[in-house]
Design a protein around this motif. Structure first.
Motif, PDB file in Angstrom:
ATOM      1  N   ILE A 153       0.861  -1.216   0.009  1.00 41.57           N
ATOM      2  CA  ILE A 153       0.087   0.031   0.050  1.00 41.57           C
ATOM      3  C   ILE A 153       0.880   1.252   0.094  1.00 41.57           C
ATOM      4  O   ILE A 153       1.986   1.222   0.778  1.00 41.57           O
ATOM      5  CB  ILE A 153      -1.065  -0.002   1.306  1.00 41.57           C
ATOM      6  CG1 ILE A 153      -1.845  -1.121   1.171  1.00 41.57           C
ATOM      7  CG2 ILE A 153      -1.696   1.225   1.255  1.00 41.57           C
ATOM      8  CD1 ILE A 153      -2.590  -1.393   2.401  1.00 41.57           C
ATOM      9  N   THR A 154       0.725   2.193  -0.770  1.00 41.55           N
ATOM     10  CA  THR A 154       1.474   3.224  -1.149  1.00 41.55           C
ATOM     11  C   THR A 154       0.564   4.426  -0.153  1.00 41.55           C
ATOM     12  O   THR A 154      -0.528   4.736  -0.527  1.00 41.55           O
ATOM     13  CB  THR A 154       1.356   3.789  -2.664  1.00 41.55           C
ATOM     14  OG1 THR A 154       2.140   2.612  -3.305  1.00 41.55           O
ATOM     15  CG2 THR A 154       2.383   5.213  -2.501  1.00 41.55           C
TER      16      THR A 154
ATOM     17  N   THR B  31      -6.570   2.167  -6.421  1.00 40.73           N
ATOM     18  CA  THR B  31      -7.708   1.876  -5.449  1.00 40.73           C
ATOM     19  C   THR B  31      -7.151   2.355  -4.133  1.00 40.73           C
ATOM     20  O   THR B  31      -6.236   1.808  -3.671  1.00 40.73           O
ATOM     21  CB  THR B  31      -8.074   0.194  -5.534  1.00 40.73           C
ATOM     22  OG1 THR B  31      -8.341  -0.197  -7.028  1.00 40.73           O
ATOM     23  CG2 THR B  31      -9.235  -0.212  -4.716  1.00 40.73           C
ATOM     24  N   PRO B  32      -8.191   3.187  -3.602  1.00 34.58           N
ATOM     25  CA  PRO B  32      -7.910   3.522  -2.277  1.00 34.58           C
ATOM     26  C   PRO B  32      -8.064   2.352  -1.194  1.00 34.58           C
ATOM     27  O   PRO B  32      -9.023   1.736  -1.388  1.00 34.58           O
ATOM     28  CB  PRO B  32      -9.034   4.764  -1.929  1.00 34.58           C
ATOM     29  CG  PRO B  32      -9.713   4.984  -3.313  1.00 34.58           C
ATOM     30  CD  PRO B  32      -9.399   3.968  -3.886  1.00 34.58           C
ATOM     31  N   ILE B  33      -7.324   2.472  -0.161  1.00 38.67           N
ATOM     32  CA  ILE B  33      -7.400   1.516   0.964  1.00 38.67           C
ATOM     33  C   ILE B  33      -7.893   1.988   2.154  1.00 38.67           C
ATOM     34  O   ILE B  33      -7.087   2.850   2.684  1.00 38.67           O
ATOM     35  CB  ILE B  33      -6.031   0.425   0.841  1.00 38.67           C
ATOM     36  CG1 ILE B  33      -5.693  -0.066  -0.552  1.00 38.67           C
ATOM     37  CG2 ILE B  33      -6.399  -0.645   1.877  1.00 38.67           C
ATOM     38  CD1 ILE B  33      -7.003  -1.001  -1.144  1.00 38.67           C
ATOM     39  N   ILE B  34      -8.917   1.157   2.784  1.00 42.59           N
ATOM     40  CA  ILE B  34      -9.371   1.635   4.036  1.00 42.59           C
ATOM     41  C   ILE B  34      -9.187   0.509   4.972  1.00 42.59           C
ATOM     42  O   ILE B  34      -9.463  -0.455   4.791  1.00 42.59           O
ATOM     43  CB  ILE B  34     -10.677   1.978   3.958  1.00 42.59           C
ATOM     44  CG1 ILE B  34     -10.953   3.375   3.361  1.00 42.59           C
ATOM     45  CG2 ILE B  34     -11.471   2.080   5.458  1.00 42.59           C
ATOM     46  CD1 ILE B  34     -12.141   3.595   2.691  1.00 42.59           C
TER      47      ILE B  34
ATOM     48  N   LEU C  63     -11.140  -2.521   1.343  1.00 40.89           N
ATOM     49  CA  LEU C  63     -11.486  -2.624   2.941  1.00 40.89           C
ATOM     50  C   LEU C  63     -10.603  -3.505   3.442  1.00 40.89           C
ATOM     51  O   LEU C  63     -10.575  -4.761   3.039  1.00 40.89           O
ATOM     52  CB  LEU C  63     -12.789  -3.144   3.176  1.00 40.89           C
ATOM     53  CG  LEU C  63     -13.995  -2.039   2.664  1.00 40.89           C
ATOM     54  CD1 LEU C  63     -15.255  -2.569   2.631  1.00 40.89           C
ATOM     55  CD2 LEU C  63     -13.775  -0.684   2.884  1.00 40.89           C
ATOM     56  N   ILE C  64      -9.728  -3.289   4.510  1.00 43.86           N
ATOM     57  CA  ILE C  64      -8.617  -4.244   4.917  1.00 43.86           C
ATOM     58  C   ILE C  64      -9.430  -4.875   6.194  1.00 43.86           C
ATOM     59  O   ILE C  64     -10.092  -4.261   6.900  1.00 43.86           O
ATOM     60  CB  ILE C  64      -7.536  -3.476   5.462  1.00 43.86           C
ATOM     61  CG1 ILE C  64      -6.578  -2.933   4.509  1.00 43.86           C
ATOM     62  CG2 ILE C  64      -6.683  -4.748   6.354  1.00 43.86           C
ATOM     63  CD1 ILE C  64      -5.455  -2.127   5.008  1.00 43.86           C
ATOM     64  N   VAL C  65      -9.466  -6.189   5.960  1.00 42.37           N
ATOM     65  CA  VAL C  65     -10.331  -7.210   7.103  1.00 42.37           C
ATOM     66  C   VAL C  65      -9.155  -8.282   7.511  1.00 42.37           C
ATOM     67  O   VAL C  65      -8.327  -8.372   6.904  1.00 42.37           O
ATOM     68  CB  VAL C  65     -11.583  -7.698   6.473  1.00 42.37           C
ATOM     69  CG1 VAL C  65     -12.390  -6.429   5.959  1.00 42.37           C
ATOM     70  CG2 VAL C  65     -11.306  -8.725   5.475  1.00 42.37           C
TER      71      VAL C  65
END
Length: 155
Positions: A36-37, A57-60, A91-93
């Motif tokens: 993840i940048t 893609t944005p990562i949350i 989405l990080i799970v």
């Protein structure tokens, strides 16, 4: 919630020791953790962006979004790529378990607060045998301001 005997398909995932579900129609893919940048000046829960098949893609991190104690990522950590409004967001799970059918008559309105998650984020709570699944309303997990900030990442 709607007519009895109807079924929604949901992707089930873990955050800490709770099970959550999102409508399978909003899920594009489930990915292993990727590099993840970081992106400056974003809320803490926005971890940055990934390049997924040529799409930025944005990562949350959902645990941070919901103020759940965060832990280190593991081999079972996944990024669920979902469609929110007209944006793809990851989405990080902790893990993504399976896809299940949930009869709509097993879904109840959310209580005011479930754990520490505001009820706005919750579409309902499904009771299936011994399992209690919190069904998320992805369109509310990010507000308009956050979505536009994330949209600017992609630009």
């Amino acid at each position: 919630m709607s007519e009895n005997n109807q079924i929604i398909k949901a992707v089930i995932f873990q955050l800490k020791d709770e099970e959550y579900g999102v409508d399978v129609q909003q899920v594009q893919s489930i990915e292993r953790m990727l590099h993840i940048t970081r992106v400056p000046k974003m809320p803490d829960f926005v971890k940055g962006v990934i390049n997924l098949r040529g799409i930025v893609t944005p990562i949350i991190d959902l645990k941070e979004r919901f103020s759940i104690e965060t832990t280190d990522y593991t081999n079972s950590t996944r990024i669920i790529i979902v469609q929110v409004v007209d944006k793809e967001v990851g989405l990080i799970v902790d893990s993504a378990n399976d896809v299940i059918d949930i009869p709509t008559d097993k879904i109840e309105q959310p209580p005011e607060v479930v754990g520490r998650i505001e009820s706005d984020y919750i579409r309902g709570v499904a009771k299936l045998d011994e399992r209690l699944l919190i069904l998320l309303n992805l369109n509310k997990v990010l507000n308009a301001e956050e979505l536009s900030a994330i949209a600017n990442i992609e630009a």
